[in-house]
Design a protein around this motif. Sequence first.
Motif, PDB file in Angstrom:
ATOM      1  N   THR A 289       0.864  -1.176   0.000  1.00  0.00           N
ATOM      2  CA  THR A 289       0.000   0.000   0.000  1.00  0.00           C
ATOM      3  C   THR A 289       0.906   1.233   0.000  1.00  0.00           C
ATOM      4  N   ASP A 290       0.317   2.395  -0.181  1.00  0.00           N
ATOM      5  CA  ASP A 290       1.112   3.625  -0.104  1.00  0.00           C
ATOM      6  C   ASP A 290       1.768   3.751   1.266  1.00  0.00           C
ATOM      7  N   GLU A 291       1.023   3.412   2.310  1.00  0.00           N
ATOM      8  CA  GLU A 291       1.570   3.469   3.668  1.00  0.00           C
ATOM      9  C   GLU A 291       2.734   2.484   3.834  1.00  0.00           C
ATOM     10  N   GLY A 292       2.585   1.288   3.278  1.00  0.00           N
ATOM     11  CA  GLY A 292       3.653   0.290   3.356  1.00  0.00           C
ATOM     12  C   GLY A 292       4.903   0.747   2.628  1.00  0.00           C
ATOM     13  N   ARG A 293       4.717   1.329   1.453  1.00  0.00           N
ATOM     14  CA  ARG A 293       5.859   1.820   0.681  1.00  0.00           C
ATOM     15  C   ARG A 293       6.558   2.965   1.427  1.00  0.00           C
ATOM     16  N   THR A 294       5.778   3.877   2.003  1.00  0.00           N
ATOM     17  CA  THR A 294       6.350   5.001   2.735  1.00  0.00           C
ATOM     18  C   THR A 294       7.166   4.516   3.936  1.00  0.00           C
ATOM     19  N   LEU A 295       6.633   3.574   4.691  1.00  0.00           N
ATOM     20  CA  LEU A 295       7.327   3.050   5.863  1.00  0.00           C
ATOM     21  C   LEU A 295       8.601   2.314   5.462  1.00  0.00           C
ATOM     22  N   TRP A 296       8.503   1.481   4.427  1.00  0.00           N
ATOM     23  CA  TRP A 296       9.673   0.742   3.932  1.00  0.00           C
ATOM     24  C   TRP A 296      10.757   1.717   3.466  1.00  0.00           C
ATOM     25  N   LEU A 297      10.371   2.744   2.708  1.00  0.00           N
ATOM     26  CA  LEU A 297      11.360   3.714   2.227  1.00  0.00           C
ATOM     27  C   LEU A 297      12.000   4.499   3.366  1.00  0.00           C
ATOM     28  N   LYS A 298      11.244   4.799   4.416  1.00  0.00           N
ATOM     29  CA  LYS A 298      11.811   5.504   5.571  1.00  0.00           C
ATOM     30  C   LYS A 298      12.857   4.614   6.255  1.00  0.00           C
ATOM     31  N   ALA A 299      12.556   3.341   6.419  1.00  0.00           N
ATOM     32  CA  ALA A 299      13.531   2.407   7.005  1.00  0.00           C
ATOM     33  C   ALA A 299      14.767   2.317   6.124  1.00  0.00           C
ATOM     34  N   MET A 300      14.571   2.264   4.820  1.00  0.00           N
ATOM     35  CA  MET A 300      15.703   2.218   3.887  1.00  0.00           C
ATOM     36  C   MET A 300      16.556   3.475   4.008  1.00  0.00           C
ATOM     37  N   GLU A 301      15.906   4.620   4.141  1.00  0.00           N
ATOM     38  CA  GLU A 301      16.633   5.889   4.255  1.00  0.00           C
ATOM     39  C   GLU A 301      17.486   5.916   5.527  1.00  0.00           C
ATOM     40  N   LEU A 302      16.896   5.521   6.654  1.00  0.00           N
ATOM     41  CA  LEU A 302      17.629   5.515   7.926  1.00  0.00           C
ATOM     42  C   LEU A 302      18.802   4.534   7.883  1.00  0.00           C
ATOM     43  N   ARG A 303      18.543   3.382   7.327  1.00  0.00           N
ATOM     44  CA  ARG A 303      19.595   2.367   7.187  1.00  0.00           C
ATOM     45  C   ARG A 303      20.698   2.890   6.270  1.00  0.00           C
ATOM     46  N   GLY A 304      20.315   3.517   5.190  1.00  0.00           N
ATOM     47  CA  GLY A 304      21.277   4.046   4.227  1.00  0.00           C
ATOM     48  C   GLY A 304      22.156   5.139   4.801  1.00  0.00           C
ATOM     49  N   GLU A 305      21.623   5.940   5.711  1.00  0.00           N
ATOM     50  CA  GLU A 305      22.424   7.001   6.314  1.00  0.00           C
ATOM     51  C   GLU A 305      23.620   6.424   7.060  1.00  0.00           C
ATOM     52  N   VAL A 306      23.400   5.356   7.807  1.00  0.00           N
ATOM     53  CA  VAL A 306      24.494   4.730   8.558  1.00  0.00           C
ATOM     54  C   VAL A 306      25.460   4.040   7.596  1.00  0.00           C
ATOM     55  N   GLU A 307      24.919   3.365   6.588  1.00  0.00           N
ATOM     56  CA  GLU A 307      25.778   2.697   5.607  1.00  0.00           C
ATOM     57  C   GLU A 307      26.637   3.720   4.862  1.00  0.00           C
ATOM     58  N   ASP A 308      26.036   4.842   4.505  1.00  0.00           N
ATOM     59  CA  ASP A 308      26.794   5.900   3.828  1.00  0.00           C
ATOM     60  C   ASP A 308      27.893   6.452   4.727  1.00  0.00           C
ATOM     61  N   GLU A 309      27.582   6.590   6.014  1.00  0.00           N
ATOM     62  CA  GLU A 309      28.599   7.064   6.957  1.00  0.00           C
ATOM     63  C   GLU A 309      29.762   6.077   7.035  1.00  0.00           C
ATOM     64  N   MET A 310      29.445   4.792   7.096  1.00  0.00           N
ATOM     65  CA  MET A 310      30.494   3.775   7.171  1.00  0.00           C
ATOM     66  C   MET A 310      31.359   3.787   5.919  1.00  0.00           C
ATOM     67  N   MET A 311      30.731   3.893   4.771  1.00  0.00           N
ATOM     68  CA  MET A 311      31.471   3.867   3.511  1.00  0.00           C
ATOM     69  C   MET A 311      32.142   5.202   3.209  1.00  0.00           C
ATOM     70  N   GLY A 312      31.654   6.259   3.840  1.00  0.00           N
ATOM     71  CA  GLY A 312      32.161   7.596   3.572  1.00  0.00           C
ATOM     72  C   GLY A 312      33.617   7.806   3.942  1.00  0.00           C
ATOM     73  N   VAL A 313      34.187   6.927   4.765  1.00  0.00           N
ATOM     74  CA  VAL A 313      35.607   7.073   5.104  1.00  0.00           C
ATOM     75  C   VAL A 313      36.500   6.673   3.928  1.00  0.00           C
ATOM     76  N   LEU A 314      35.898   6.034   2.932  1.00  0.00           N
ATOM     77  CA  LEU A 314      36.624   5.657   1.717  1.00  0.00           C
ATOM     78  C   LEU A 314      36.184   6.563   0.574  1.00  0.00           C
ATOM     79  N   GLY A 315      37.120   6.992  -0.221  1.00  0.00           N
ATOM     80  CA  GLY A 315      36.783   7.766  -1.405  1.00  0.00           C
ATOM     81  C   GLY A 315      36.169   6.867  -2.463  1.00  0.00           C
ATOM     82  N   PRO A 316      35.618   7.448  -3.521  1.00  0.00           N
ATOM     83  CA  PRO A 316      34.974   6.670  -4.577  1.00  0.00           C
ATOM     84  C   PRO A 316      35.884   5.594  -5.180  1.00  0.00           C
TER      85      PRO A 316
END
Length: 165
Positions: free
Chosen positions: A115-142
Amino acid sequence: MDDSVDRHIARWRGKAPFDERVEAIATRMQFLVKYFAQAKDQALAAVGLQDFEYETLHRLGSRGEGGRVAPSELAAELKVSPAGMTGRLDTLERAGLVRRIRSEEDRRRVDVELTDEGRTLWLKAMELRGEVEDEMMGVLGPDDQDTLAALLKRMLLHMETRDHS
């Protein structure tokens, strides 16, 4: 500066036969996987999802907007029994995160979609998870990230394609 793995290796040096380089790599990968898992757990807690709910929404989300799937196919992907899948879907449907609808190809079959609500909740979890993953990977350059990705892929392909007999 020493990390926890350097200290681990120093404690074990001379007490057990192991290749220090391999031990350092394997242990650091294990610890990093734990950090990824913690990031996922924290993201799910922040949006109020349990792991089984997130994994089900994640599989549905991978099908894109309006993506539908038969519960049996979803159960196979998630490696759960049909009865287990029914229970999961009942829980998610009651929460308004998924809906069951008649298949367009075969009216006897029921498909599941976010549902729209399910997609919104899933994407919010993905965003929060991605922030930490980006921080971890951010110590390395491209370039270092590309190198690490290629090396890990080579290792994974070796393990996935080796003869298991």
